[in-house]
Design a protein around this motif. Sequence first.
Motif, short mmCIF file in Angstrom:
data_model
loop_
_atom_site.label_atom_id
_atom_site.label_comp_id
_atom_site.label_asym_id
_atom_site.label_seq_id
_atom_site.Cartn_x
_atom_site.Cartn_y
_atom_site.Cartn_z
N UNK A 139 0.98 -1.05 0.02
CA UNK A 139 0.06 -0.06 0.04
C UNK A 139 0.94 1.36 -0.03
N UNK A 140 1.87 1.10 0.62
CA UNK A 140 2.91 2.37 0.90
C UNK A 140 3.46 2.53 -0.61
N UNK A 141 3.89 1.42 -1.28
CA UNK A 141 4.38 1.65 -2.69
C UNK A 141 3.40 2.12 -3.51
N UNK A 142 2.20 1.73 -3.66
CA UNK A 142 1.08 2.30 -4.55
C UNK A 142 0.97 3.92 -4.18
N UNK A 143 1.05 4.16 -3.03
CA UNK A 143 0.88 5.68 -2.60
C UNK A 143 2.04 6.52 -3.16
N UNK A 144 3.06 5.96 -2.97
CA UNK A 144 4.33 6.44 -3.78
C UNK A 144 3.96 6.68 -5.01
N UNK A 145 3.71 5.65 -5.62
CA UNK A 145 3.87 5.57 -7.43
C UNK A 145 2.72 6.65 -7.76
N UNK A 146 1.55 6.61 -7.04
CA UNK A 146 0.58 7.79 -7.41
C UNK A 146 1.10 9.01 -7.56
N UNK A 147 1.99 9.37 -6.36
CA UNK A 147 2.50 10.75 -6.47
C UNK A 147 3.57 11.01 -7.84
N UNK A 148 3.90 10.00 -8.54
CA UNK A 148 4.75 10.34 -9.34
C UNK A 148 4.44 9.81 -10.90
N UNK A 149 3.20 9.31 -10.81
CA UNK A 149 2.76 8.58 -12.26
C UNK A 149 1.08 8.95 -12.29
N UNK A 150 0.82 9.80 -13.43
CA UNK A 150 -0.48 10.12 -13.27
C UNK A 150 -1.49 8.92 -13.55
N UNK A 151 -0.97 7.76 -13.86
CA UNK A 151 -1.80 6.54 -14.11
C UNK A 151 -2.15 6.00 -12.90
N UNK A 152 -1.56 6.37 -11.90
CA UNK A 152 -1.74 5.94 -10.28
C UNK A 152 -1.39 4.50 -10.11
N UNK A 153 -2.14 3.74 -9.34
CA UNK A 153 -1.70 2.48 -8.78
C UNK A 153 -1.92 1.42 -9.99
N UNK A 154 -2.82 1.72 -10.90
CA UNK A 154 -2.98 0.97 -12.17
C UNK A 154 -1.65 0.60 -12.86
N UNK A 155 -0.74 1.13 -12.34
CA UNK A 155 0.83 0.69 -13.19
C UNK A 155 1.31 -0.37 -12.54
N UNK A 156 0.90 -0.98 -11.23
CA UNK A 156 1.48 -1.73 -10.36
C UNK A 156 0.77 -3.08 -10.59
N UNK A 157 1.85 -3.85 -11.01
CA UNK A 157 1.50 -5.39 -11.36
C UNK A 157 2.12 -6.27 -10.27
N UNK A 158 1.60 -7.56 -10.18
CA UNK A 158 2.25 -8.60 -9.72
C UNK A 158 3.00 -9.85 -10.49
N UNK A 159 4.06 -10.30 -9.92
CA UNK A 159 4.59 -11.29 -10.66
C UNK A 159 4.75 -12.48 -9.72
#
Length: 144
Positions: A90-110
Amino acid sequence: MLKGIPKILSPQLLKVLCEMGHSDRIVISDGNFPAESMGKDAIVIRCDGHNVPELLEAILEVFPLDTYTEKPVTLMEKVPGDTVETPIWDTYREIVKKYDARGEAVVGNLERFAFYEAAKTAYAIIATGESALYANIMLQKGVI
């Protein structure tokens, strides 16, 4: 010293981030990740006194995420049946949202072992002292 560059980004790490090209990947690993064995063909940067979120935040201040791929940020999935909690995601998603306009949608799992295989092809691996489990994250570089 440079203006506007987060102090946590060492000269070695800045050099690596600059050297990386479009679609190259970098792993920011937790303290349990086998960085040296996974990084035999990668540059391994030791940041043992730091945690992943602070490095992720600093890197994303200067590092463009790939806009030609749907999920330029990848997390290592938990092993099925593992009951470990992963609030750091959740922390990662919040950080990514600050720097990418696509928000947490850019986060995937492997899947764990697929993540290891992908890490073997990364340009660099940052080994941290992060104690959270499943705290590994991979970033794919974009263009400016």
